[in-house]
Design an enzyme around this catalytic site. Sequence first.
Site, mmCIF file in Angstrom:
data_model
loop_
_atom_site.group_PDB
_atom_site.id
_atom_site.type_symbol
_atom_site.label_atom_id
_atom_site.label_comp_id
_atom_site.label_asym_id
_atom_site.label_seq_id
_atom_site.Cartn_x
_atom_site.Cartn_y
_atom_site.Cartn_z
ATOM 1 N N TYR A 15 -9.335 -19.662 -11.987
ATOM 2 C CA TYR A 15 -9.640 -21.205 -11.606
ATOM 3 C C TYR A 15 -8.329 -21.730 -10.180
ATOM 4 O O TYR A 15 -7.676 -22.779 -10.395
ATOM 5 C CB TYR A 15 -9.272 -22.033 -12.603
ATOM 6 C CG TYR A 15 -10.513 -21.594 -14.042
ATOM 7 C CD1 TYR A 15 -11.696 -21.985 -13.250
ATOM 8 C CD2 TYR A 15 -9.985 -21.038 -14.664
ATOM 9 C CE1 TYR A 15 -12.787 -21.404 -14.409
ATOM 10 C CE2 TYR A 15 -10.694 -20.382 -15.790
ATOM 11 C CZ TYR A 15 -12.187 -20.712 -15.653
ATOM 12 O OH TYR A 15 -13.145 -20.844 -16.382
ATOM 13 N N TYR A 143 -18.382 -24.840 -24.383
ATOM 14 C CA TYR A 143 -18.081 -24.119 -23.305
ATOM 15 C C TYR A 143 -18.294 -22.385 -23.615
ATOM 16 O O TYR A 143 -17.746 -22.403 -24.958
ATOM 17 C CB TYR A 143 -16.673 -23.843 -22.739
ATOM 18 C CG TYR A 143 -16.442 -22.899 -21.694
ATOM 19 C CD1 TYR A 143 -16.708 -23.160 -20.079
ATOM 20 C CD2 TYR A 143 -14.799 -22.125 -22.192
ATOM 21 C CE1 TYR A 143 -15.800 -22.020 -19.867
ATOM 22 C CE2 TYR A 143 -14.943 -20.353 -21.642
ATOM 23 C CZ TYR A 143 -15.110 -20.594 -20.569
ATOM 24 O OH TYR A 143 -14.630 -19.669 -19.250
ATOM 25 N N ASP A 247 -20.302 -19.181 -31.591
ATOM 26 C CA ASP A 247 -19.657 -18.990 -30.834
ATOM 27 C C ASP A 247 -17.913 -19.265 -31.103
ATOM 28 O O ASP A 247 -17.802 -20.395 -30.961
ATOM 29 C CB ASP A 247 -20.039 -19.812 -29.137
ATOM 30 C CG ASP A 247 -18.630 -19.096 -27.902
ATOM 31 O OD1 ASP A 247 -17.506 -18.270 -28.758
ATOM 32 O OD2 ASP A 247 -18.634 -19.593 -26.833
ATOM 33 N N LYS A 276 -11.139 -13.234 -28.663
ATOM 34 C CA LYS A 276 -10.362 -13.282 -27.832
ATOM 35 C C LYS A 276 -8.870 -12.863 -29.185
ATOM 36 O O LYS A 276 -8.127 -11.976 -28.526
ATOM 37 C CB LYS A 276 -9.296 -15.231 -27.837
ATOM 38 C CG LYS A 276 -10.262 -15.666 -26.670
ATOM 39 C CD LYS A 276 -10.359 -17.505 -26.757
ATOM 40 C CE LYS A 276 -10.869 -17.614 -26.400
ATOM 41 N NZ LYS A 276 -10.168 -17.712 -24.447
#
Length: 426
Positions: A15, A143, A247, A276
């Site tokens: 980003y 997200y 998720d 993660k």
Amino acid sequence: MTPLEFDQHHLWHPYTNVTKPGPTFRVSEAEGAWITLDDGTRLIDGMSSWWCMLHGHRNPRITKAIHDQLDKLPHVMFGGLTHDPAIELGRKLLEVAPPSMQRIFYCDSGSVAVEVGMKMAVQYQHANGQPQRSKFVTIKSGYHGDTWKAMSVCDPVTGMHHLFQGAVSIQYFIDKPSVKINDAWNDDEAANGLGELRQTLEANDDIAAFILEPIVQGTGGMYFYHPEYLNGARAICDAHGVLLIFDEIATGFGRTGKLFGTDHTEIEPDILCLGKALTGGHISFACTITNDRVALGIGNGEPGIFMHGPTFMANPLACAAAKASLEILSDGDWQTQTQRIERQMSEELAPAKTFNGVADVRVLGGIAVIEVDHTVSADQAHNLAKETGVYLRPFGKNIYTMPPFVCSPDELSQISAALLRLAQEL
């Protein structure tokens, strides 16, 4: 050219704009809750390195597992072959995952885990005689990753839909759950948001699954919502032949104060995406777990195989790291740690409620958020890191932390002080 100059000229960070790359710290080593910069400055990693480093950097049990595995089998393809690290990790996963989750598909990263989950849903519907069911419904402000299909179920406004309009699949978006986690649940579907889900499923027979982040929306705004929404969503999905995908890449492995977001509820999803913190943050890895209904449905349909197979699927080093991380979680200290984080940060961040420009202060398990009424600059926060001694990276209107579970009370207090300062100065 110095190392940092090379970095700015040739390495593309997430980003960022290559014409204005922004400030970058060069990290030389890390241990526990701390990262050490090349100039000797030590900073607390208040981000758990994007939420994955639960047990701290360079955890000795995890690094030993990787070292030991490296001497035996760094990698081998998973097509037609298997190995003990994959099998042993699978056993550990089934010990902690929701009971109906029985079939494990190993992946490379969280985004890929979501891609796999979405492919499972579509292929299951096709095998179940519903080939028109190839789209998804999700909630706004969500997200789910930056890969192509995952991107299609990220928030249509704050995500990247406007850039890739015409290329990204068009999905169904409904408002996020309206009842916050600590508010009283309202059974009126028009008030709690479930009515919109029901109406969407009634009006469209092309939906394969409902995908969302349970309890906590992460990058979409650090929003904590009522678990009763998920119980209701399960019933509505079942009534309309739609699968439910959780998720849990951000919420899994204790981050919300419970091992999984599902533990806040009375139900289980059909498909569960994990990543993660799966390896304690030590090496990239993820998995998608599903129930027998979905797995056997795919197996009994056309073409009879699940159409996915990453090159580095079930990498032995990652499996060994993940098994070690799950063994640490099995010791149970994470419960005491997250309770302490929630209690201490709730107390220490309370003064922020009186600050000008602060819209909300909320803490859940190992997540603490100061939401302000304006967009904040990650670069500005970055520039204050050496003064506060804490590395934080706000986004949108959220100044937040997801600290390593191993943080001491003093380290947590330093993180709280940094959050308060950023809330006052940014």
